[in-house]
Structures are given as structure tokens and as C-alpha cells.
Design a protein around this motif. Structure first.
Motif, mmCIF file in Angstrom:
data_model
loop_
_atom_site.group_PDB
_atom_site.id
_atom_site.type_symbol
_atom_site.label_atom_id
_atom_site.label_comp_id
_atom_site.label_asym_id
_atom_site.label_seq_id
_atom_site.Cartn_x
_atom_site.Cartn_y
_atom_site.Cartn_z
ATOM 1 N N ALA A 1 0.282 -3.468 -14.764
ATOM 2 C CA ALA A 1 -1.044 -4.083 -14.745
ATOM 3 C C ALA A 1 -1.457 -4.344 -16.192
ATOM 4 C CB ALA A 1 -2.058 -3.175 -14.048
ATOM 5 N N CYS B 1 5.532 -1.006 -11.050
ATOM 6 C CA CYS B 1 4.441 -1.984 -11.105
ATOM 7 C C CYS B 1 3.852 -1.989 -12.510
ATOM 8 C CB CYS B 1 3.337 -1.642 -10.105
ATOM 9 S SG CYS B 1 3.889 -1.456 -8.387
ATOM 10 N N VAL C 1 -3.214 3.632 -3.221
ATOM 11 C CA VAL C 1 -3.719 2.326 -3.638
ATOM 12 C C VAL C 1 -3.235 1.245 -2.681
ATOM 13 C CG1 VAL C 1 -3.824 2.956 -6.094
ATOM 14 C CG2 VAL C 1 -1.757 1.885 -5.182
ATOM 15 N N ARG C 2 -4.025 0.205 -2.596
ATOM 16 C CA ARG C 2 -3.588 -1.063 -2.018
ATOM 17 C C ARG C 2 -3.585 -2.074 -3.147
ATOM 18 N NH1 ARG C 2 -7.711 0.273 2.031
ATOM 19 N NH2 ARG C 2 -6.713 0.943 3.964
ATOM 20 N N LEU C 3 -2.592 -2.952 -3.152
ATOM 21 C CA LEU C 3 -2.546 -3.922 -4.238
ATOM 22 C C LEU C 3 -1.994 -5.254 -3.762
ATOM 23 C CD1 LEU C 3 0.616 -4.361 -5.406
ATOM 24 C CD2 LEU C 3 0.219 -2.041 -6.229
ATOM 25 N N SER D 1 0.862 -1.183 0.000
ATOM 26 C CA SER D 1 0.000 0.000 0.000
ATOM 27 C C SER D 1 0.892 1.225 0.000
ATOM 28 C CB SER D 1 -0.938 0.008 1.213
ATOM 29 O OG SER D 1 -0.210 0.012 2.426
ATOM 30 N N VAL E 1 0.758 -6.612 -11.008
ATOM 31 C CA VAL E 1 -0.415 -6.359 -10.173
ATOM 32 C C VAL E 1 -1.549 -7.326 -10.539
ATOM 33 C CG1 VAL E 1 -2.104 -4.644 -9.437
ATOM 34 C CG2 VAL E 1 0.231 -3.932 -10.015
ATOM 35 N N ARG F 1 -4.459 -7.539 -8.183
ATOM 36 C CA ARG F 1 -5.627 -6.835 -7.657
ATOM 37 C C ARG F 1 -5.193 -5.455 -7.192
ATOM 38 N NH1 ARG F 1 -8.348 -9.908 -2.916
ATOM 39 N NH2 ARG F 1 -9.813 -8.188 -3.168
ATOM 40 N N LEU F 2 -6.075 -4.484 -7.353
ATOM 41 C CA LEU F 2 -5.752 -3.126 -6.941
ATOM 42 C C LEU F 2 -7.010 -2.445 -6.432
ATOM 43 C CD1 LEU F 2 -3.393 -0.580 -8.491
ATOM 44 C CD2 LEU F 2 -5.791 0.079 -8.227
ATOM 45 N N GLU F 3 -6.850 -1.700 -5.332
ATOM 46 C CA GLU F 3 -7.979 -1.040 -4.678
ATOM 47 C C GLU F 3 -7.596 0.407 -4.382
ATOM 48 O OE1 GLU F 3 -10.365 -2.814 -1.211
ATOM 49 O OE2 GLU F 3 -8.824 -1.568 -0.256
ATOM 50 N N CYS G 1 -6.126 1.437 -14.080
ATOM 51 C CA CYS G 1 -4.941 2.102 -13.536
ATOM 52 C C CYS G 1 -4.583 3.342 -14.343
ATOM 53 C CB CYS G 1 -3.768 1.133 -13.520
ATOM 54 S SG CYS G 1 -3.935 -0.228 -12.324
#
Length: 209
Positions: free
Chosen positions: A150, A148, A167-169, A111, A196, A198-200, A158
Motif C-alpha cells: 500500500a 500486498c 481486512v477486506r481489500l 478478505s 492495494v 482500498r482497505l477496510e 496499514c
């Protein structure tokens, strides 16, 4: 798995020691060693990742090529200002090293905050890919800058992010061999990046926490 707090950095790798540990550096009177860990993907491609560990840690768990181990720690970066190769060097800083018989694994939880504009592009085969640079704070004022990537639908998401977004990933640490021409000579180099899965996105204000 996405319940990490801000500026956390957790890595869990299981793989095979690819070469004997060698001296890396000394810090505050503690010697550190580095060794390559080979971690196969489901596709059959093998990521060869550099693990840095304190010598006392490896004295408690002596390693030889071919040993299967689990390494828990953090992804770290530093600038290579003197030697050849990539300017940004990515390693796994080991908090623990232990023998294992479990299947190979490569899992990261990070994160942090985006510190460069995302770059959305297409591969020669037309697949969408997005390049990100994530800044993850350490506890004592420094930060690690982690490249990173994606793919696909996640890459398009992204591409809409901005500098300063938090972000959290979840993802994996991977190696990629490429060629670069230096003074007319083709050199083979290795880059390391976080793929990546998953990403939030989270509110930028949370980063200050």
C-alpha cells in the motif's frame, strides 16, 4: 464492491495471451496448464501474470499468443522448494477463460487475516510504502499467503495494523522485475504482489466465520 464475506478471493483480469499454454502439473487426474497474461496499466507498464487453468477449460477455449481473453478466478500461492527464483510463487487460478473485446482490466477482491507484522518504510524518493502479508483461507483447510503493498496515506493506515487483524481489500495483481546476486552472478527475477487500492479493517473475530 466491498461487500465480500470472510476469506473470499475473487480476481477478474482482461489482457493478452503472451505465450502458448504449457504443462504445469497434474492433480487428481486433471492436467493443468500455465500461460502468461499481459495486462497493461494506465501508466503504460505491463504486468505479466501467470494463469493456471485446467486443460479441459483451455480445450473449450483454445488460446494462442495475441488472443485477448477475460479470466475469472482466484489468486493462489505455493512454496517453491526445489527450483530457482522466489520461494513464494503467486499465480491466478482460472475458474473461467473466455475471449473478450473489452478494455484491459485487473481487479481483485480479497478478505483475510494479516499473518506478519506490517512493515512501513520509505522509498529512496521519500514515498511511504507498507508491506503486508495476507492469509486467505480456501474452502478445504488450506490458505494462500499473498504479499500486498500500500502507498501514501493508505500505507500509514496499514502500518498501524497488527498480526491477526482482519481486512477486506480491493486492488490489482502486479508483477515487478528485480535483480538479485547469487554466487556473484546477477540474476533477473520477477516478484508478484497485490497493490492495494482500498482497505477496510474488520473485527478479528469475524475471521473465524
Amino acid at each position: 464492491m466491498m461487500q465480500t464475506s470472510w476469506n473470499e478471493n475473487h480476481a477478474a483480469l482482461r489482457g493478452t495471451v503472451d505465450a502458448p499454454p504449457a504443462f504445469s502439473h497434474e492433480n487428481h487426474g486433471v492436467a493443468y496448464q500455465v500461460f502468461p497474461l499481459a495486462v497493461p496499466r494506465l501508466s503504460g507498464t505491463v504486468d505479466r501474470l501467470n494463469v493456471v487453468a485446467a486443460r479441459p477449460l483451455l480445450e473449450a477455449c483454445p488460446l494462442s499468443p495475441g488472443d485477448r481473453v477475460e479470466v475469472l478466478g482466484e489468486v493462489r500461492s505455493f512454496n517453491n522448494r526445489t527450483g530457482p527464483g522466489s520461494r513464494l510463487v503467486i499465480t491466478l487460478f482460472a475458474r473461467s477463460v473466455a475471449p473478450t473485446e473489452e478494455e484491459p482490466a485487473n481487479h481483485l477482491e480479497l478478505s483475510g487475516v494479516l499473518c506478519k507484522p506490517p512493515v512501513l518504510r520509505r522509498t529512496p524518493l521519500g514515498r511511504e510504502i507498507c508491506d503486508l502479508m495476507l492469509a486467505v483461507n480456501r474452502k478445504y483447510g488450506r490458505a494462500d499467503y499473498l504479499p500486498c503493498i500500500a502507498w501514501g496515506t493508505l500505507a500509514r493506515r496499514c502500518g498501524g495494523l497488527e498480526v491477526g487483524d482482519g481486512v477486506r481489500l480491493e486492488g490489482r495483481l502486479q508483477s515487478r522485475v528485480y535483480q538479485k546476486v547469487v554466487e556473484g552472478v546477477v540474476q533477473e527475477r520477477t516478484a508478484f504482489e497485490v497493490s492495494v487500492m482500498r482497505l477496510e479493517p474488520v473485527e478479528p473475530a469475524a475471521a473465524s466465520g
